[in-house]
Design an enzyme around this catalytic site. Structure first.
Site, PDB file in Angstrom:
ATOM      1  N   LYS A  91       0.856  -1.191   0.000  1.00  0.00           N
ATOM      2  CA  LYS A  91       0.000   0.000   0.000  1.00  0.00           C
ATOM      3  C   LYS A  91       0.889   1.238   0.000  1.00  0.00           C
ATOM      4  O   LYS A  91       1.776   1.359   0.852  1.00  0.00           O
ATOM      5  CB  LYS A  91      -0.899   0.017   1.232  1.00  0.00           C
ATOM      6  CG  LYS A  91      -2.005  -1.010   1.140  1.00  0.00           C
ATOM      7  CD  LYS A  91      -3.080  -0.800   2.169  1.00  0.00           C
ATOM      8  CE  LYS A  91      -4.234  -1.750   1.901  1.00  0.00           C
ATOM      9  NZ  LYS A  91      -3.819  -3.154   1.714  1.00  0.00           N
ATOM     10  N   ASP A 125      -1.531  -2.142  -4.251  1.00  0.00           N
ATOM     11  CA  ASP A 125      -2.963  -2.073  -3.925  1.00  0.00           C
ATOM     12  C   ASP A 125      -3.482  -0.683  -4.262  1.00  0.00           C
ATOM     13  O   ASP A 125      -2.729   0.299  -4.229  1.00  0.00           O
ATOM     14  CB  ASP A 125      -3.184  -2.300  -2.419  1.00  0.00           C
ATOM     15  CG  ASP A 125      -3.036  -3.763  -2.017  1.00  0.00           C
ATOM     16  OD1 ASP A 125      -2.983  -4.630  -2.889  1.00  0.00           O
ATOM     17  OD2 ASP A 125      -2.971  -4.012  -0.785  1.00  0.00           O
ATOM     18  N   MET A 126      -4.781  -0.571  -4.544  1.00  0.00           N
ATOM     19  CA  MET A 126      -5.360   0.758  -4.754  1.00  0.00           C
ATOM     20  C   MET A 126      -6.146   1.154  -3.502  1.00  0.00           C
ATOM     21  O   MET A 126      -6.935   0.370  -2.986  1.00  0.00           O
ATOM     22  CB  MET A 126      -6.266   0.767  -5.990  1.00  0.00           C
ATOM     23  CG  MET A 126      -6.722   2.160  -6.372  1.00  0.00           C
ATOM     24  SD  MET A 126      -5.351   3.303  -6.728  1.00  0.00           S
ATOM     25  CE  MET A 126      -5.028   2.935  -8.449  1.00  0.00           C
ATOM     26  N   ARG A 176      -4.832  -5.923 -11.321  1.00  0.00           N
ATOM     27  CA  ARG A 176      -5.839  -6.607 -10.510  1.00  0.00           C
ATOM     28  C   ARG A 176      -7.106  -5.776 -10.630  1.00  0.00           C
ATOM     29  O   ARG A 176      -7.086  -4.568 -10.343  1.00  0.00           O
ATOM     30  CB  ARG A 176      -5.424  -6.686  -9.044  1.00  0.00           C
ATOM     31  CG  ARG A 176      -6.557  -7.238  -8.143  1.00  0.00           C
ATOM     32  CD  ARG A 176      -6.314  -6.955  -6.669  1.00  0.00           C
ATOM     33  NE  ARG A 176      -5.135  -7.622  -6.176  1.00  0.00           N
ATOM     34  CZ  ARG A 176      -4.417  -7.162  -5.135  1.00  0.00           C
ATOM     35  NH1 ARG A 176      -4.776  -6.056  -4.501  1.00  0.00           N
ATOM     36  NH2 ARG A 176      -3.352  -7.801  -4.739  1.00  0.00           N
TER      37      ARG A 176
END
Ligand SMILES: Cc1cc2nc3c(=O)[nH]c(=O)nc-3n(C[C@H](O)[C@H](O)[C@H](O)COP(=O)(O)OP(=O)(O)OC[C@H]3O[C@@H](n4cnc5c(N)ncnc54)[C@H](O)[C@@H]3O)c2cc1C
Length: 309
Positions: A91, A125-126, A176
């Site tokens: 993150k 990750d978003m 993703r």
């Protein structure tokens, strides 16, 4: 339902920590890297791949951000030493994005280069929509520096996602695709369940059309079904896409996907900050509390049919 979810969330801080631990241990591997490795071994033994996420609370100093970034050194070492089939998820806020963009970029770049030396891969990750522009821009910078072993996440609930797919097309990004977990205002995100599903389906089609490797991250039965049809329509072989699920969620459905010949990757978070992380994620999106509550009750009650997985 929303009211019930919120009631569960507001009661959580009053729930004794050991009970929160009991509930969250299905979703979090544990506090130590050994816990994550043990869980990944089990996942690999079941024919599934993993992605390891080092949990970190919101960082307040560059040192804390560096501490999280350096924790991935140990993860890569453990993956190699134990021969695990796992990449990592990071993150950018944990790497310092909210302190300074450059701190996050430096920590991420170091992690991606380390992964490259070991033949591994880093998924960014978003997070919430205040991070989207920076996350995509940093991803582009790394790719333009020649780093190939890095991928991003796109969220189907964001109205901008199809435009992002178009503007990233020159990179043929490894993506993703998920629905999105954060609570976003209506002007940036769809709130309607069917609109989110429809946008997921459109985004998946656009990514496959553009030649992207896609991690199809969903537990939604309709989307899983439609995605298997779409990858078939685009003549994707098994190595050109994967399904992804969260640790402890719909495990039996995951087993079925593997039996049907699809690749499946499980998201494995671990870290000392599991308690703060669990509370924060639940407070961010009370819907999860509802899932967990109904799932936990479902496990305690005798099964009436074979549908739950
Ligand atoms: C591997 C992976 C990585 C992810 N990474 C990100 C990310 O980087 N950024 C981001 O914003 N979001 C991320 N998410 C979360 C994602 O955006 C969704 O919030 C989450 O997957 C729920 O959406 P769904 O597609 O499973 O559909 P839903 O309709 O929400 O869920 C379908 C069914 O799955 C079950 N279920 C789903 N989630 C849970 C849960 N937590 N606990 C118990 N049961 C559950 C329920 O039975 C539910 O009915 C990720 C999800 C996965 C699987």
């Amino acid at each position: 339902m929303a009211l019930l979810d919120r009631a569960i969330v507001s009661a959580l801080p009053a729930v004794p920590k050991p009970i929160v631990r009991l509930i969250s241990q299905r979703y979090i591997a544990g506090e130590r890297i050994e816990d994550a490795c043990r869980v990944v071994k089990e996942i690999n033994a079941a024919g599934k791949m993993a992605t390891i996420d080092v949990l970190g609370e919101e960082v307040t100093t560059p040192e804390e951000a560096r501490h999280i970034a350096y924790a991935y050194d140990d993860v890569f070492r453990a993956i190699d030493e134990q021969g695990l089939d796992s990449n990592v998820s990071v993150k950018l806020t944990g790497m310092g994005l909210k302190l300074a963009r450059e701190i996050a970029k430096e920590n991420l770049e170091r992690t991606v280069r380390l992964a490259a030396q070991r033949g591994n891969f880093v998924r960014i990750d978003m997070e919430d929509s205040s991070c989207t522009d920076d996350t995509l821009a940093i991803y582009r910078e790394l790719r333009e520096e020649g780093l190939e072993n890095v991928g991003i996440v796109l969220q189907a609930y964001l109205r901008r996602t199809l435009d992002d797919i178009a503007s990233l097309a020159d990179l043929t990004p490894n993506v993703r695709l998920c629905k999105g977990i954060y609570v976003e205002p209506l002007k940036v995100a769809y709130h309607d369940f069917d609109q989110i599903r429809a946008n997921f389906f459109r985004a998946l089609g656009a990514l496959l059309e553009g030649g992207s490797y896609v991690g199809i991250a969903t537990h939604d039965e309709w989307l899983i079904h439609e995605a298997t049809r779409l990858v078939g329509r685009y003549h994707r072989v098994r190595e050109q896409y994967e399904f992804q699920m969260l640790l402890g969620v719909r495990e039996r459905r995951g087993d079925e996907l593997v039996r049907d010949g699809h690749r499946l990757r499980i998201y494995v978070p671990y870290g000392e900050q599991w308690y703060a992380y669990s509370l924060r994620r639940l407070q961010e999106n009370p819907k999860i509390a509802g899932y967990i509550a109904s799932d936990t009750v479902g496990r305690l009650l005798p099964r009436r049919n074979g549908a739950r997985a």
